[in-house]
Design a protein around this motif. Sequence first.
Motif, PDB file in Angstrom:
ATOM      1  N   ARG A 119      -2.149  12.055  -0.295  1.00 52.34           N
ATOM      2  CA  ARG A 119      -2.542  11.210   0.844  1.00 52.34           C
ATOM      3  C   ARG A 119      -2.132   9.751   0.611  1.00 52.34           C
ATOM      4  O   ARG A 119      -1.762   9.031   1.536  1.00 52.34           O
ATOM      5  CB  ARG A 119      -4.061  11.270   1.055  1.00 52.34           C
ATOM      6  N   VAL A 120      -2.203   9.314  -0.633  1.00 53.16           N
ATOM      7  CA  VAL A 120      -1.954   7.903  -0.952  1.00 53.16           C
ATOM      8  C   VAL A 120      -0.458   7.579  -0.995  1.00 53.16           C
ATOM      9  O   VAL A 120      -0.055   6.442  -0.715  1.00 53.16           O
ATOM     10  CB  VAL A 120      -2.623   7.559  -2.304  1.00 53.16           C
ATOM     11  N   GLU A 121       0.377   8.548  -1.318  1.00 50.85           N
ATOM     12  CA  GLU A 121       1.793   8.285  -1.579  1.00 50.85           C
ATOM     13  C   GLU A 121       2.496   7.529  -0.444  1.00 50.85           C
ATOM     14  O   GLU A 121       3.226   6.547  -0.710  1.00 50.85           O
ATOM     15  CB  GLU A 121       2.521   9.590  -1.887  1.00 50.85           C
ATOM     16  N   PRO A 122       2.342   7.917   0.830  1.00 52.58           N
ATOM     17  CA  PRO A 122       3.023   7.151   1.889  1.00 52.58           C
ATOM     18  C   PRO A 122       2.602   5.681   1.927  1.00 52.58           C
ATOM     19  O   PRO A 122       3.442   4.794   2.142  1.00 52.58           O
ATOM     20  CB  PRO A 122       2.621   7.888   3.174  1.00 52.58           C
ATOM     21  N   LEU A 123       1.310   5.428   1.730  1.00 51.85           N
ATOM     22  CA  LEU A 123       0.821   4.045   1.723  1.00 51.85           C
ATOM     23  C   LEU A 123       1.368   3.294   0.507  1.00 51.85           C
ATOM     24  O   LEU A 123       1.800   2.137   0.619  1.00 51.85           O
ATOM     25  CB  LEU A 123      -0.706   4.030   1.714  1.00 51.85           C
ATOM     26  N   TRP A 124       1.371   3.928  -0.649  1.00 51.21           N
ATOM     27  CA  TRP A 124       1.841   3.286  -1.872  1.00 51.21           C
ATOM     28  C   TRP A 124       3.287   2.810  -1.716  1.00 51.21           C
ATOM     29  O   TRP A 124       3.641   1.713  -2.146  1.00 51.21           O
ATOM     30  CB  TRP A 124       1.719   4.252  -3.039  1.00 51.21           C
ATOM     31  N   ASP A 125       4.126   3.630  -1.113  1.00 49.75           N
ATOM     32  CA  ASP A 125       5.542   3.285  -0.978  1.00 49.75           C
ATOM     33  C   ASP A 125       5.763   2.084  -0.059  1.00 49.75           C
ATOM     34  O   ASP A 125       6.824   1.450  -0.106  1.00 49.75           O
ATOM     35  CB  ASP A 125       6.331   4.491  -0.438  1.00 49.75           C
ATOM     36  N   SER A 126       4.769   1.788   0.770  1.00 47.99           N
ATOM     37  CA  SER A 126       4.915   0.647   1.683  1.00 47.99           C
ATOM     38  C   SER A 126       4.377  -0.653   1.074  1.00 47.99           C
ATOM     39  O   SER A 126       4.474  -1.712   1.699  1.00 47.99           O
ATOM     40  CB  SER A 126       4.186   0.928   3.001  1.00 47.99           C
ATOM     41  N   LEU A 127       3.796  -0.582  -0.128  1.00 43.94           N
ATOM     42  CA  LEU A 127       3.191  -1.749  -0.760  1.00 43.94           C
ATOM     43  C   LEU A 127       4.084  -2.290  -1.875  1.00 43.94           C
ATOM     44  O   LEU A 127       5.145  -1.741  -2.171  1.00 43.94           O
ATOM     45  CB  LEU A 127       1.819  -1.366  -1.338  1.00 43.94           C
TER      46      LEU A 127
END
Length: 560
Positions: A463-471
Amino acid sequence: MPTHEPDRRDTGPSLEQILGLIAPGMLDVVVAPRGTNVPVADVVLHDAGEERDDGTWAASGLILLAVGVEVASPEAVDVLRGADRAGAAAVVMRRGGRGPRAALVEAAGQGRTALLTRRPGQGWTEVLGQLRTALAHSAPAGAGGTAGVAGLRLGDLSGLANTVADLVGGAITIEDPQSRVLAYSRMDHEPDPMRRLTILGQEVPRWRVVELRESGFFQALWSTDGVVRLPADARYAERLAIAVRHGTEVLGSIWAAADGRPLAEDAAAALRTAARAAVPHLSHHQTWGRAAARAREGAVHALLKGDVRAAHEAGVTADRPYAVVVAEAYDGRGSGADEAPGAAGQRVLDVLALQAAAYRSGCVTARSGRQLYVLVPAGDGETDPARTLLATARSVPRSVVLAGAGPVAAGLSGLPASRETAELVVRVLRERAARLPAGDVVSAVAAHGEVVPETTVLRLLDRVEPLWDSLSGPVHAMVEHDRVHGSAYGDSVTAYLDASCDTGTAARRLNVHPNTLRYRLRRARELFGVDPADPAVRLLAEIGLRLAARRPRGTDSRSR
């Protein structure tokens, strides 16, 4: 008013029995005004020109295949009424894209002949062959002496092997004419070395085939209708074998081996009965089994994705609880489960599929890349039906199998969740294997309840991976530096965190001096601001480095 001749075979197999024996999804019942418990005498191709003007053409008890007639065509109603006047049990028409017209459905409801449709993609030759094979399979048990194996689904070779094993009191193997294993009975006792080699290799070892050929055993087997005995010797238990014939054609053979106990006194007679009963099963396998297996496998995949309508075609009972098991042929790469396996991996999956079929009646399988999906039916009160099956994964030599079981699903709607959990269990086992030296990796199995913390972490990271890649941040900068320059700051921080911040333990895992590790950690803090002593940074490092480990070296997360 239409008249009908009496049914020719009042005690023959019913339409329901015949339809239950053919490949799921081949034919659909549109209207059955008398139900499907009507006797069937034969299956024939229908020619509308055979009907005479006075309506005396007789087709009592027949299933008529109306080749060239589509249910939406203008002549469909006339064909149905003609078949009804002739006393046909059923008429089969091509379904087409529009389905039957209302007038045809109404006419069928007013008559006595069942209206069936052939689904798109099914050829008439295949339909005719399967129906006739099913009809032969449904012959009264007294006529052929096959009462002991009656009721098996057509093509259920594993069920046949288990049933025959009960009759002869030994272990059964069903083989094709090339000595390749098609099915085998469950193993209640430790098999002798030859049976183990044959099952694991899916064929009789070549040297053994040569030995039997040169001794004249195969010549005797293929030239007689009777049972051929292979006496026990210092190496192997006694065996009985019989050829399965359809006319002059040899379809395969059935082998019985003493299974930790003497064979039954009437074992030879039971094998002769089994050989007669096996004819439609092996004929079905030879002609249509592979195509039906592909269709059934597709239905299993659809069911695992949530399409409960595929249950019947998949061979799954709607009101029975199932657990999903996922087994993977691990190749050491640690990823790419969707990729096609090599020859060794394919062999492993073949063996596991055979083991699943022999393990319990009702198991169904489907493959995807290097993974095998197994739906295991649960018994009354059973909460972990996959445990024994998982243990068999360890028995495949010279291979690494990772297998995980999801929870028991009370209904079909719960199968996707069980599948997802089983896949997560395999991912946990794969990540464990990836952290080991290649020579230390061995087959591993686990049930979902044994790895809950690790599967929960995987779910969170997904779940976190898409958000992490945008940070962006210190950990992102360190991972990017390692990617571009080939440095190992991330590996050093990972080892340090995995060792609960114990420098000595982490250094030993990295095979470096503790001072070298301290230097790397200091540089990571100076260059990127990654300080494991900071709780927030430590948490971010755990997340970011776990996500980075999922990707091949040199992969830019922004390109994903």
